[in-house]
Design a protein around this motif. Structure first.
Motif, mmCIF file in Angstrom:
data_model
loop_
_atom_site.group_PDB
_atom_site.id
_atom_site.type_symbol
_atom_site.label_atom_id
_atom_site.label_comp_id
_atom_site.label_asym_id
_atom_site.label_seq_id
_atom_site.Cartn_x
_atom_site.Cartn_y
_atom_site.Cartn_z
ATOM 1 N N LEU A 206 -5.133 0.062 -10.840
ATOM 2 C CA LEU A 206 -5.233 -0.121 -9.390
ATOM 3 C C LEU A 206 -3.852 -0.156 -8.754
ATOM 4 C CD1 LEU A 206 -6.862 -0.733 -6.825
ATOM 5 C CD2 LEU A 206 -6.851 -3.152 -7.489
ATOM 6 N N ALA A 207 -2.906 -0.814 -9.417
ATOM 7 C CA ALA A 207 -1.536 -0.854 -8.895
ATOM 8 C C ALA A 207 -0.947 0.549 -8.806
ATOM 9 C CB ALA A 207 -0.671 -1.743 -9.779
ATOM 10 N N ARG A 208 -1.234 1.393 -9.785
ATOM 11 C CA ARG A 208 -0.737 2.775 -9.731
ATOM 12 C C ARG A 208 -1.357 3.538 -8.567
ATOM 13 N NH1 ARG A 208 -1.438 2.162 -15.409
ATOM 14 N NH2 ARG A 208 -3.437 3.287 -15.376
ATOM 15 N N HIS A 209 -2.649 3.349 -8.334
ATOM 16 C CA HIS A 209 -3.307 4.027 -7.212
ATOM 17 C C HIS A 209 -2.739 3.550 -5.878
ATOM 18 C CE1 HIS A 209 -6.082 6.169 -9.696
ATOM 19 N NE2 HIS A 209 -6.677 5.090 -10.153
ATOM 20 N N ILE A 210 -2.480 2.250 -5.792
ATOM 21 C CA ILE A 210 -1.918 1.712 -4.550
ATOM 22 C C ILE A 210 -0.523 2.285 -4.311
ATOM 23 C CG2 ILE A 210 -1.022 -0.414 -3.509
ATOM 24 C CD1 ILE A 210 -3.408 -1.887 -4.787
ATOM 25 N N SER A 211 0.284 2.347 -5.361
ATOM 26 C CA SER A 211 1.634 2.920 -5.212
ATOM 27 C C SER A 211 1.569 4.378 -4.773
ATOM 28 C CB SER A 211 2.397 2.793 -6.533
ATOM 29 O OG SER A 211 2.645 1.439 -6.858
ATOM 30 N N ALA A 212 0.629 5.135 -5.348
ATOM 31 C CA ALA A 212 0.491 6.538 -4.957
ATOM 32 C C ALA A 212 0.055 6.656 -3.497
ATOM 33 C CB ALA A 212 -0.518 7.230 -5.877
ATOM 34 N N ALA A 213 -0.846 5.780 -3.069
ATOM 35 C CA ALA A 213 -1.286 5.806 -1.677
ATOM 36 C C ALA A 213 -0.129 5.493 -0.742
ATOM 37 C CB ALA A 213 -2.426 4.814 -1.471
ATOM 38 N N HIS A 214 0.676 4.493 -1.094
ATOM 39 C CA HIS A 214 1.831 4.142 -0.258
ATOM 40 C C HIS A 214 2.825 5.301 -0.195
ATOM 41 C CE1 HIS A 214 1.115 -0.483 -0.811
ATOM 42 N NE2 HIS A 214 0.187 0.108 -0.094
ATOM 43 N N ALA A 215 3.030 5.972 -1.333
ATOM 44 C CA ALA A 215 3.959 7.107 -1.348
ATOM 45 C C ALA A 215 3.475 8.234 -0.440
ATOM 46 C CB ALA A 215 4.133 7.611 -2.779
ATOM 47 N N ALA A 216 2.162 8.318 -0.284
ATOM 48 C CA ALA A 216 1.586 9.348 0.596
ATOM 49 C C ALA A 216 1.462 8.860 2.037
ATOM 50 C CB ALA A 216 0.212 9.756 0.069
ATOM 51 N N GLY A 217 1.983 7.681 2.321
ATOM 52 C CA GLY A 217 1.943 7.153 3.675
ATOM 53 C C GLY A 217 0.627 6.525 4.063
ATOM 54 N N GLN A 218 -0.197 6.168 3.080
ATOM 55 C CA GLN A 218 -1.513 5.592 3.359
ATOM 56 C C GLN A 218 -1.506 4.090 3.089
ATOM 57 O OE1 GLN A 218 -3.981 7.750 0.661
ATOM 58 N NE2 GLN A 218 -3.652 9.731 1.667
ATOM 59 N N PRO A 219 -2.034 3.291 3.992
ATOM 60 C CA PRO A 219 -2.089 1.848 3.760
ATOM 61 C C PRO A 219 -3.117 1.524 2.686
ATOM 62 C CG PRO A 219 -3.241 2.383 5.788
ATOM 63 C CD PRO A 219 -2.602 3.655 5.311
ATOM 64 N N PHE A 220 -2.780 0.581 1.812
ATOM 65 C CA PHE A 220 -3.715 0.212 0.750
ATOM 66 C C PHE A 220 -3.328 -1.178 0.244
ATOM 67 C CE2 PHE A 220 -6.337 2.213 -2.936
ATOM 68 C CZ PHE A 220 -6.996 1.013 -3.148
ATOM 69 N N LYS A 221 -4.126 -2.165 0.597
ATOM 70 C CA LYS A 221 -3.974 -3.512 0.062
ATOM 71 C C LYS A 221 -5.356 -4.080 -0.212
ATOM 72 C CE LYS A 221 0.493 -5.075 1.871
ATOM 73 N NZ LYS A 221 1.222 -6.199 2.502
ATOM 74 N N VAL A 222 -5.410 -5.013 -1.151
ATOM 75 C CA VAL A 222 -6.636 -5.736 -1.454
ATOM 76 C C VAL A 222 -6.322 -7.227 -1.439
ATOM 77 C CG1 VAL A 222 -7.620 -3.878 -2.830
ATOM 78 C CG2 VAL A 222 -6.231 -5.644 -3.955
ATOM 79 N N SER A 223 -7.349 -8.033 -1.317
ATOM 80 C CA SER A 223 -7.222 -9.473 -1.510
ATOM 81 C C SER A 223 -7.681 -9.803 -2.919
ATOM 82 C CB SER A 223 -8.049 -10.241 -0.483
ATOM 83 O OG SER A 223 -7.529 -10.051 0.819
ATOM 84 N N VAL A 224 -6.982 -10.733 -3.571
ATOM 85 C CA VAL A 224 -7.241 -11.030 -4.974
ATOM 86 C C VAL A 224 -7.563 -12.509 -5.142
ATOM 87 C CG1 VAL A 224 -6.290 -11.054 -7.307
ATOM 88 C CG2 VAL A 224 -5.742 -9.157 -5.764
ATOM 89 N N TRP A 225 -8.747 -12.781 -5.682
ATOM 90 C CA TRP A 225 -9.139 -14.131 -6.074
ATOM 91 C C TRP A 225 -9.214 -14.166 -7.594
ATOM 92 C CZ3 TRP A 225 -14.277 -14.685 -2.787
ATOM 93 C CH2 TRP A 225 -13.990 -14.495 -1.433
#
Length: 507
Positions: free
Chosen positions: A50-69
């Motif tokens: 998931l961290a890799r997907h989030i980094s790729a999304a950020h590199a493409a200029g796309q917002p991507f965050k989750v909340s973690v419990w």
């Protein structure tokens, strides 16, 4: 893969996929309940993917965050990876990862620090909002869809019940012999229909050995073969050994006075080097047939079980070093009858802590003259880890003991201060404060009496004169004589450290 024999439910075996494919099912804005408690039983593969997907999304200029419990702290491949990817909007309830901590203190991640016993019930009450996805590590999936839990239980029962979608990581590195070591209680109810939990001894079985899981909610199954984080503890230093010695002497005194039985009462021990030193001291001490009702079973408690000093331990997680884990796995059959792992809503339940008369022992950052405790914040504003379960046990335990070295940072910080800039445990919940200098038994004492005892028994000699001087001037100059303070000076020690790098007046 060779360990797919751990997935016995036919339909769920059909949902096997890679961690990357499973991570793609988690969407931006989702709230994700992850398994894991103090470096045990956390998912190993999906969070990193998931961290890799989030980094790729950020590199493409796309917002991507989750909340973690979670249940409590996890490991670098979960908390660290997601924090480094700047992928966490909100984190709760306890963390210890340095990258995560830095993001929180930089204001780039929201953090909700709450008592561990509150998390599951807050989720059920609807206080925390909707849980979209649960990512839970398990040892196996049974034919009927029930799950053999991993090395921690934490909040997994609640995540599986509450989440709309479930991703399971089946970890073949978890020994199959854990099957049957868990006790999952499904009898908790929402107010106003709650009934007493039928547990009167740490060894009581009150639930089921398996987690219930609705197979229809499972959207992915991922296979892993990875051990838990290696939770290493330093050998006890001189200060830790002296703290342990003071506590053991205090226990012996309480037994002699008839306030404790010869086998003491169930023990709760926080995580860390000082806690392990206390447990090591118990191994060398005179007390036999001990029991534990605690959150985390760490190396020192495993040693007590191995020696026979500890007859039984109830916890929610096995947080062990790699060496201790090897010893545990090699003798698992013997430990199976002497350990139960429960959900943290049971392991930390205030009603049970009070009923059993638990002896609570927890580490702190600092204590003030009147016994107020700061266990979470450095210099009042920077989070360290979180309150964890210390409050669950301190307020409700038979004894609440807080321990710390008298100084930190090579003596530039006094851990006994005039006033704590952040309070996690008020003086009303604190009975004993211990440093390597000595032990202050605060029971039955007024605030001014507490202050005198804490200074003389717990403060480092280098800081005692300044603390005595503050007390004398506060008593003379404070408009109230019950809890005297000089408000213009009460936090000056912390201000001095931030400006000069030392709390000492001559710096």
């Amino acid at each position: 893969m060779p360990h797919d024999s751990r997935i016995l439910h036919p339909a769920l075996r059909g949902r096997l996929m890679s961690a990357d494919d499973a991570a793609r099912l988690i969407l931006p804005g989702d709230t994700v309940g992850m398994s894991g408690f103090t470096g045990a039983g956390y998912p190993k593969a999906v969070p990193a993917a998931l961290a890799r997907h989030i980094s790729a999304a950020h590199a493409a200029g796309q917002p991507f965050k989750v909340s973690v419990w979670t249940g409590a702290s996890t490991a670098p491949e979960l908390d660290g990876a997601l924090a480094a990817a700047d992928g966490v909007e909100l984190r709760l309830p306890y963390q210890s990862d340095p990258v995560c901590r830095q993001r929180i203190n930089d204001g780039r991640m929201e953090y909700l620090d709450i008592h561990l016993s509150h998390v599951a019930q807050f989720a059920w009450f609807g206080f925390l909002g909707k849980l979209d996805v649960a990512v839970v590590e398990v040892a196996a999936i049974l034919e009927d869809g029930r799950l053999v839990p991993s090395t921690s239980v934490g909040n997994n029962k609640t995540w599986l019940d509450q989440a709309d979608k479930i991703i399971l990581e089946v970890n073949s590195a978890v020994p199959a012999g854990l099957d049957g070591m868990h006790d999952l209680y499904y009898g908790t109810q929402l107010p106003p229909h709650r009934k007493p939990i039928p547990l009167v001894r740490p060894s009581d079985r009150i639930g089921e050995p398996y987690l219930r899981c609705n197979p229809d909610k499972v959207i992915a199954v991922v296979q892993t073969d990875a051990p838990d984080r290696d939770t290493r503890f330093a050998a006890p230093d001189e200060a830790s050994r002296r703290i342990a010695g003071h506590i053991l002497e205090f226990f012996a005194h309480e037994v002699a006075k008839g306030r404790l039985p010869a086998e003491l009462l169930p023990l709760q021990s926080g995580v860390g080097n000082i806690a392990n030193a206390v447990l090591a001291g118990l191994g060398d001490g005179p007390f036999e047939n001990l029991t534990a009702f605690t959150e985390v079973l760490q190396d020192g408690m495993l040693d007590l079980l191995g020696s026979g000093k500890l007859a039984f331990a109830s916890a929610t997680a096995l947080s062990l070093s790699s060496q201790a884990r090897e010893a545990f796995n090699a003798d698992l059959a013997r430990y199976r009858s002497r350990i139960l792992l429960r959900p943290q809503e049971i392991s930390n339940h205030p009603e049970l802590v009070r009923r059993l008369g638990v002896i609570a022992m927890n580490g702190i950052i600092e204590a003030d003259l009147y016994g107020n405790i700061n266990s979470t914040h450095v210099m009042g504003t920077q989070i360290m880890n979180g309150i964890g379960g210390s409050g669950d046990f301190a307020r409700n335990g038979f004894l609440s003991i807080f321990m710390t070295p008298s100084t930190a940072k090579g003596g530039s910080i006094s851990c006994i201060v005039p006033m704590t800039p952040h309070v996690d445990h008020t003086e009303h919940d604190v009975q004993v404060v211990v440093t390597e200098q000595g032990l202050a038994d605060l029971r039955g004492l007024s605030p001014k009496q507490r202050a005198r005892l804490i200074i003389e028994r717990c403060a480092h000699p280098d800081y005692r004169p300044a603390l005595r001087d503050y007390c004398q001037r506060a008593l003379a100059g404070s408009p109230g004589k019950h809890t005297p303070h000089l408000l213009e000076e009460a936090l000056s020690w912390h201000v001095r450290y931030l400006r000069s790098g030392s709390m000492a007046a001559q710096a």
